[in-house]
Design a protein around this motif. Sequence first.
Motif, mmCIF file in Angstrom:
data_model
loop_
_atom_site.group_PDB
_atom_site.id
_atom_site.type_symbol
_atom_site.label_atom_id
_atom_site.label_comp_id
_atom_site.label_asym_id
_atom_site.label_seq_id
_atom_site.Cartn_x
_atom_site.Cartn_y
_atom_site.Cartn_z
ATOM 1 N N ARG A 78 0.836 -1.191 0.000
ATOM 2 C CA ARG A 78 0.000 0.000 0.000
ATOM 3 C C ARG A 78 0.880 1.253 0.000
ATOM 4 O O ARG A 78 2.073 1.184 0.302
ATOM 5 N N ARG A 82 -0.004 11.842 2.137
ATOM 6 C CA ARG A 82 -0.266 12.985 3.017
ATOM 7 C C ARG A 82 -0.735 14.141 2.151
ATOM 8 O O ARG A 82 -0.039 14.574 1.238
ATOM 9 N N ALA A 90 -4.138 15.434 6.024
ATOM 10 C CA ALA A 90 -4.938 14.216 6.012
ATOM 11 C C ALA A 90 -4.101 13.057 5.484
ATOM 12 O O ALA A 90 -3.394 13.191 4.480
ATOM 13 N N SER A 92 -3.989 8.893 4.291
ATOM 14 C CA SER A 92 -4.745 7.739 3.811
ATOM 15 C C SER A 92 -3.776 6.703 3.273
ATOM 16 O O SER A 92 -2.632 7.020 2.919
ATOM 17 N N LEU A 94 -3.443 4.068 0.130
ATOM 18 C CA LEU A 94 -3.949 3.769 -1.200
ATOM 19 C C LEU A 94 -3.512 2.361 -1.602
ATOM 20 O O LEU A 94 -2.421 1.916 -1.243
ATOM 21 N N GLU A 103 -8.997 3.414 -1.123
ATOM 22 C CA GLU A 103 -8.427 4.392 -0.191
ATOM 23 C C GLU A 103 -8.972 4.153 1.206
ATOM 24 O O GLU A 103 -10.185 4.076 1.411
ATOM 25 N N LEU A 104 -8.051 4.031 2.177
ATOM 26 C CA LEU A 104 -8.415 3.850 3.574
ATOM 27 C C LEU A 104 -7.994 5.088 4.355
ATOM 28 O O LEU A 104 -6.804 5.285 4.620
ATOM 29 N N PRO A 105 -8.922 5.968 4.725
ATOM 30 C CA PRO A 105 -8.564 7.165 5.495
ATOM 31 C C PRO A 105 -8.042 6.777 6.880
ATOM 32 O O PRO A 105 -8.594 5.897 7.548
ATOM 33 N N LEU A 106 -6.991 7.451 7.317
ATOM 34 C CA LEU A 106 -6.383 7.170 8.618
ATOM 35 C C LEU A 106 -6.631 8.265 9.638
ATOM 36 O O LEU A 106 -6.433 8.049 10.835
ATOM 37 N N GLY A 151 -5.483 5.682 14.430
ATOM 38 C CA GLY A 151 -5.158 6.832 13.606
ATOM 39 C C GLY A 151 -3.906 7.535 14.083
ATOM 40 O O GLY A 151 -3.140 7.002 14.902
#
Length: 383
Positions: A78, A82, A90, A92, A94, A103-106, A151
Amino acid sequence: MTACAIEPNAANGGDDPTPDAPFAITADCTYAARLARSGDSWFPERWTLDGPEPYAVPLPAHQPEEPGTQVQPMADGRVLIRRPTQGRHAFSLLYPTGPGTGELPLGAVECRDEDTVLRLLPPAPCGRRAYAVAAGPRSTALWLVAGGAFGPERLAEIPGRCSGGVWLDRTGRMLALDREVGGRTKTVVVDLERGGEVSPLLQIAAGSDDRLLLAAPDSGLLLISSDAPSPGEPRLGWGVLGSTLPVRFPESLRLADRALTPFAIQPGQVLVPESCAVALRVDGPFGSWVGVWRPVDRRLHQLAAPAGWLAGSGLWTEDGVLRLPYATEAEPCGVARVAVPAAGGEHRPSGTAGTASDVLEPEPPQPVALRPVPLQQAPLARL
């Protein structure tokens, strides 16, 4: 095992279609990532480096990325991204999902002070975690931005404004940062297993600015920048982690009208730091090319870089083969094997680039009485 480096790219007179995009490589040299460009748009791209031939996978999101976006490959394939937006960063992960991008948002990190700069640190040795520093005017926050349970997690607050970032071990415990306090910059070590405990690493002279550029965990070889021998003029030097011997500043690493930036050290050279090959980016008035140097040889070999070299990035194999990533219109994902002089000056038989010139260092005078104290002190002595 191989050694990798992460450095900003610069135009090198070749066909690099993304001359300003950083190129990041995992610590095990399996994957790499960068922002690639299509016309005026930017998108993340992951490279796979451990197969028979390198190949790239585009990871475009629903809209083009801004040039200030950072990407970093993870060991599972992955890509961490940033995205900065008005003081908010933000994060994530990818990953490819057939024809699209998952896409996994962190989560995000807020930097309300406009003088605070947040950036990703070089890939951690484990490849499972990623860290960032938010450097403010008086202190620097260290963040775990990927690999945690909930997170982004603030790990430590370090007095002073920090730059750089070099991992000193293969477990991801010891992180070296260049800290500016009172107008002087010295390298310190942050112990991640002791709550971010800070201890000094480089203190060459009281009034000098001392920075750590690269470190080889296997051999302990350190590449250093300091103006201790020539006030106001940063010089490249080398030392050994845990050694009581002085830092040395070779004349062969001091070239007129050319800037030298080390970007990779040959791995696997346990207990023989003077035999480690170091790859350097050489910037001159007509572009960028490659330098190879070993402490034992006391000379800098200058080599032509492949067209489209992603300047300042590359990796070594343990047996001394230098591999340089490049991208051109005809070949957007390539890795060149460069013919590198072996210890003693003979060229290795493989590669694509020849020697441009050599700079021979004269026999050194009496050793300079400068020491990278306290390199020999705990907890570094246990590394």
